[in-house]
Scaffold this motif. Structure first.
Motif, PDB file in Angstrom:
ATOM      1  N   UNK A  87       0.864  -1.182   0.000  1.00 56.50           N
ATOM      2  CA  UNK A  87       0.000   0.000   0.000  1.00 56.50           C
ATOM      3  C   UNK A  87       0.898   1.228   0.000  1.00 56.50           C
ATOM      4  N   UNK A  88       0.659   2.154  -0.947  1.00 59.70           N
ATOM      5  CA  UNK A  88       1.550   3.290  -1.146  1.00 59.70           C
ATOM      6  C   UNK A  88       0.772   4.593  -1.141  1.00 59.70           C
ATOM      7  N   UNK A  89       1.471   5.660  -0.755  1.00 60.13           N
ATOM      8  CA  UNK A  89       0.913   7.013  -0.696  1.00 60.13           C
ATOM      9  C   UNK A  89       1.832   7.921  -1.501  1.00 60.13           C
TER      10      UNK A  89
ATOM     11  N   UNK B 122       1.010  19.824  -4.865  1.00 62.29           N
ATOM     12  CA  UNK B 122      -0.143  20.014  -5.726  1.00 62.29           C
ATOM     13  C   UNK B 122      -1.372  19.331  -5.121  1.00 62.29           C
ATOM     14  N   UNK B 123      -2.500  20.010  -5.200  1.00 66.72           N
ATOM     15  CA  UNK B 123      -3.747  19.432  -4.730  1.00 66.72           C
ATOM     16  C   UNK B 123      -4.459  18.720  -5.880  1.00 66.72           C
ATOM     17  N   UNK B 124      -5.083  17.597  -5.542  1.00 62.64           N
ATOM     18  CA  UNK B 124      -5.875  16.809  -6.492  1.00 62.64           C
ATOM     19  C   UNK B 124      -5.149  16.503  -7.804  1.00 62.64           C
ATOM     20  N   UNK B 125      -3.888  16.059  -7.739  1.00 63.43           N
ATOM     21  CA  UNK B 125      -3.209  15.711  -8.985  1.00 63.43           C
ATOM     22  C   UNK B 125      -3.820  14.455  -9.607  1.00 63.43           C
ATOM     23  N   UNK B 126      -3.828  14.395 -10.921  1.00 60.61           N
ATOM     24  CA  UNK B 126      -4.268  13.194 -11.626  1.00 60.61           C
ATOM     25  C   UNK B 126      -3.031  12.360 -11.948  1.00 60.61           C
ATOM     26  N   UNK B 127      -2.970  11.167 -11.376  1.00 56.37           N
ATOM     27  CA  UNK B 127      -1.770  10.335 -11.496  1.00 56.37           C
ATOM     28  C   UNK B 127      -2.155   8.929 -11.928  1.00 56.37           C
ATOM     29  N   UNK B 128      -1.433   8.380 -12.887  1.00 52.92           N
ATOM     30  CA  UNK B 128      -1.514   6.954 -13.210  1.00 52.92           C
ATOM     31  C   UNK B 128      -0.118   6.372 -13.088  1.00 52.92           C
ATOM     32  N   UNK B 129      -0.046   5.068 -12.868  1.00 53.38           N
ATOM     33  CA  UNK B 129       1.255   4.417 -12.738  1.00 53.38           C
ATOM     34  C   UNK B 129       1.242   3.069 -13.432  1.00 53.38           C
ATOM     35  N   UNK B 130       2.424   2.618 -13.832  1.00 56.30           N
ATOM     36  CA  UNK B 130       2.552   1.312 -14.470  1.00 56.30           C
ATOM     37  C   UNK B 130       3.898   0.708 -14.072  1.00 56.30           C
ATOM     38  N   UNK B 131       3.885  -0.279 -13.169  1.00 55.41           N
ATOM     39  CA  UNK B 131       5.120  -1.005 -12.861  1.00 55.41           C
ATOM     40  C   UNK B 131       5.387  -2.048 -13.943  1.00 55.41           C
ATOM     41  N   UNK B 132       6.655  -2.221 -14.301  1.00 54.48           N
ATOM     42  CA  UNK B 132       7.030  -3.217 -15.302  1.00 54.48           C
ATOM     43  C   UNK B 132       8.266  -3.963 -14.826  1.00 54.48           C
ATOM     44  N   UNK B 133       8.202  -5.297 -14.904  1.00 55.84           N
ATOM     45  CA  UNK B 133       9.345  -6.151 -14.613  1.00 55.84           C
ATOM     46  C   UNK B 133      10.056  -6.466 -15.915  1.00 55.84           C
ATOM     47  N   UNK B 134      11.324  -6.082 -15.990  1.00 58.09           N
ATOM     48  CA  UNK B 134      12.142  -6.315 -17.184  1.00 58.09           C
ATOM     49  C   UNK B 134      12.950  -7.592 -16.965  1.00 58.09           C
ATOM     50  N   UNK B 135      12.486  -8.680 -17.592  1.00 58.14           N
ATOM     51  CA  UNK B 135      13.153  -9.966 -17.469  1.00 58.14           C
ATOM     52  C   UNK B 135      14.073 -10.190 -18.662  1.00 58.14           C
TER      53      UNK B 135
ATOM     54  N   UNK C 248      -3.769  -1.017  -8.303  1.00 55.76           N
ATOM     55  CA  UNK C 248      -5.019  -0.269  -8.215  1.00 55.76           C
ATOM     56  C   UNK C 248      -4.836   1.063  -8.922  1.00 55.76           C
ATOM     57  N   UNK C 249      -5.926   1.775  -9.081  1.00 55.70           N
ATOM     58  CA  UNK C 249      -5.819   3.170  -9.479  1.00 55.70           C
ATOM     59  C   UNK C 249      -5.294   3.976  -8.299  1.00 55.70           C
ATOM     60  N   UNK C 250      -4.685   5.112  -8.591  1.00 53.06           N
ATOM     61  CA  UNK C 250      -4.287   6.051  -7.545  1.00 53.06           C
ATOM     62  C   UNK C 250      -5.426   7.040  -7.353  1.00 53.06           C
ATOM     63  N   UNK C 251      -5.957   7.096  -6.151  1.00 52.40           N
ATOM     64  CA  UNK C 251      -7.075   7.992  -5.863  1.00 52.40           C
ATOM     65  C   UNK C 251      -6.703   8.944  -4.736  1.00 52.40           C
TER      66      UNK C 251
ATOM     67  N   UNK D  57      -2.595  13.983  -1.227  1.00 53.40           N
ATOM     68  CA  UNK D  57      -2.114  12.609  -1.087  1.00 53.40           C
ATOM     69  C   UNK D  57      -2.961  11.665  -1.934  1.00 53.40           C
ATOM     70  N   UNK D  58      -2.309  10.924  -2.831  1.00 56.26           N
ATOM     71  CA  UNK D  58      -2.968   9.877  -3.607  1.00 56.26           C
ATOM     72  C   UNK D  58      -2.591   8.520  -3.024  1.00 56.26           C
ATOM     73  N   UNK D  59      -3.542   7.590  -2.973  1.00 56.24           N
ATOM     74  CA  UNK D  59      -3.292   6.281  -2.376  1.00 56.24           C
ATOM     75  C   UNK D  59      -3.614   5.176  -3.373  1.00 56.24           C
ATOM     76  N   UNK D  60      -2.915   4.070  -3.236  1.00 58.76           N
ATOM     77  CA  UNK D  60      -3.156   2.911  -4.073  1.00 58.76           C
ATOM     78  C   UNK D  60      -2.265   1.761  -3.641  1.00 58.76           C
ATOM     79  N   UNK D  61      -2.321   0.646  -4.380  1.00 60.37           N
ATOM     80  CA  UNK D  61      -1.482  -0.497  -4.029  1.00 60.37           C
ATOM     81  C   UNK D  61      -0.865  -1.106  -5.281  1.00 60.37           C
ATOM     82  N   UNK D  62       0.256  -1.777  -5.064  1.00 61.94           N
ATOM     83  CA  UNK D  62       0.929  -2.577  -6.088  1.00 61.94           C
ATOM     84  C   UNK D  62       1.213  -3.937  -5.474  1.00 61.94           C
ATOM     85  N   UNK D  63       0.992  -5.010  -6.231  1.00 56.96           N
ATOM     86  CA  UNK D  63       1.313  -6.363  -5.785  1.00 56.96           C
ATOM     87  C   UNK D  63       2.453  -6.891  -6.664  1.00 56.96           C
ATOM     88  N   UNK D  64       3.668  -6.851  -6.132  1.00 52.85           N
ATOM     89  CA  UNK D  64       4.818  -7.392  -6.865  1.00 52.85           C
ATOM     90  C   UNK D  64       4.857  -8.902  -6.640  1.00 52.85           C
ATOM     91  N   UNK D  65       4.838  -9.683  -7.728  1.00 53.87           N
ATOM     92  CA  UNK D  65       4.800 -11.123  -7.586  1.00 53.87           C
ATOM     93  C   UNK D  65       6.183 -11.767  -7.577  1.00 53.87           C
TER      94      UNK D  65
END
Length: 287
Positions: free
Chosen positions: A67-69, A81-94, A104-107, A115-123
């Motif tokens: 869980x990340x902030x 900045x207030x109410x920033x619109x943020x998207x993210x994309x983690x990528x594993x380079x094998x 998740x989306x960042x909300x 503060x935007x909150x969301x989660x990433x599940x690294x496998x």
């Protein structure tokens, strides 16, 4: 998750600072940091901005549920900045391919609009030849920016398994991640997990309306179980699987699991018997 709120004392202090400032002083003031008690695990500087990533309990990125902030600072005046619109994309380079992971989306936080909150599940963790990065695309003051940063994803320091990536008997690849408990106790604990399927190398949607059978065991104590456990069922509100985990003593526990689809067909995992002491699908805890 801790509640991020400005207390009455902070608000009164801020009002006092404004009233004591001179009429001609309209220079920007630093925000009170709502994440002061959290861990800053990354600070990405680009485009005249700083993207700050915080975690409540972790000191870095680990395999499993994170869980990340996120806050974005304008480096020119040290304001956020207030109410920033943020998207993210983690990528594993094998070595042979690239893939993403469940996210998740960042909300924007209900408690603080910088503060935007969301989660990433690294496998899986990175290694010397294979690595993760995250691309952030964000819009502030009507302008869009992008930055990509390499990050270090490691296995948990305790070495215990909290995420599993596997092929089900239906030939679908799934990712099952434990969210809670993060602080297990000798008691009946809430247990929460999230289930995703690999739709493509870059898409991992949430799987709804399955179930996860739970059979916790202590291998060092004759593989005994515990009473009052409840299997994990899907909650449409939280989009997670919730159940009850009974831990009757401290030590190492293997949480044997079975994944069942909406018709009750077992997709992964086995029953525990005298001949079979562990399931191929499991989480681990030690406390």
């Amino acid at each position: 998750m801790k509640t991020i709120k400005l207390g009455l004392v902070t608000i009164l202090a801020a009002v006092g600072m404004i009233s004591c400032s001179s009429d001609g002083d309209d220079s920007p003031k630093n925000d009170v940091n709502p994440l002061a008690e959290f861990n800053l695990i990354a600070n990405i500087e680009a485009n005249g901005h700083s993207l700050e990533l915080y975690s409540e309990g972790k000191t870095g990125f680990t395999t499993g549920y994170n869980e990340l902030f996120v806050r974005i600072k304008n480096n020119a005046d040290d304001t956020y900045y207030t109410n920033p619109e943020i998207t993210w994309l983690p990528v594993m380079h094998m070595m042979s391919m690239n893939h993403s992971c469940p996210i998740s989306e960042l909300s924007i936080s209900d408690d603080y609009d910088t503060v935007a909150t969301g989660y990433i599940v690294f496998q899986m963790p990175g290694n010397t030849d294979e690595f993760w990065d995250i691309t952030f695309t964000y819009e502030v003051e009507g302008q869009e920016f992008s930055v990509t940063e390499t990050i270090d994803v490691t296995a948990p320091s305790d070495g215990k398994q909290a995420v599993s990536s596997f092929m089900g008997s239906d030939d679908v690849r799934y990712v099952l991640a434990m969210v809670e408990p993060t602080d297990p106790k000798v008691a009946v604990n809430d247990i929460k997990a999230m289930l995703f399927k690999m739709e493509s190398m870059m898409s991992f949607p949430i799987v709804e309306n399955y179930s996860v059978a739970l059979d916790p065991r202590m291998p060092s104590m004759g593989n005994h179980s515990s009473p009052n456990n409840e299997d994990l069922t899907y909650d449409a509100v939280t989009k997670a699987y919730n159940g009850k985990l009974s831990l009757t003593m401290t030590g190492y526990w293997k949480l044997n699991l079975k994944l069942l689809n909406s018709t009750g067909e077992v997709l992964k995992g086995e029953d525990i018997t005298d001949e079979n002491e562990a399931s191929s699908l499991y989480f681990e805890l030690e406390f």
